[in-house]
Write an enzyme that holds these catalytic residues in place. Structure first.
Site: not given
Length: 150
Positions: A65-68
């Site tokens: 779950v890449p997040h920014a």
């Protein structure tokens, strides 16, 4: 209705994509978002990549779950990529990643980041839900898997 369902546009869903590395996956997601939300892919990629430098966003069980958090975003935006072949991703269980959920949220609104992130972690830990995500044949069908996930 789930936060995921509400914030996942079918234009931000890619199925059975050929990707060979974590970096390429982040680049492909950034391009997808650039095309659909009109934020520069370099800004999105840098946000994802900077977060990955702090530690892998892989949850295990074939999910990451890449997040920014970005200043230019007004509300949470989600994306999804299902890979044609599993991808090495520095996972806690050593299993390659097959599914990626992406979250971009407003920089100055931590609640609009933490709530979707918590729901993503909870929902994606469900083995039967993951199986339905693998079986979905269209972006619409895949999005509907999340409709009943709460």
């Amino acid at each position: 209705m789930s936060i995921i369902y509400e914030n996942l546009d079918i234009n931000n869903i890619l199925l059975d994509v050929e990707i060979t590395s974590k970096k390429r996956a982040l680049e492909r997601a950034a391009l997808m978002f650039e095309n659909n939300i009109k934020v520069a892919r370099s800004v999105i990629f840098d946000g994802f990549f900077d977060r990955e430098k702090l530690g892998s966003t892989a949850l295990g069980s074939g999910v990451a779950v890449p997040h920014a958090r970005l200043a230019s975003i007004k509300k949470p935006i989600l994306g999804f990529i299902r890979f044609a072949k599993p991808l090495f991703y520095d996972t806690p269980d050593g299993e390659p990643v097959k599914l990626m959920m992406f979250l971009i949220s407003p920089e100055k609104e931590p609640q609009n980041h933490l709530e979707p992130l918590a729901e993503l972690a909870r929902v994606m830990s469900d083995a039967s839900l993951r199986e339905r995500l693998f079986q979905a044949s269209t972006p619409e069908e895949l999005k509907n898997v999340f409709k009943s996930s709460c």
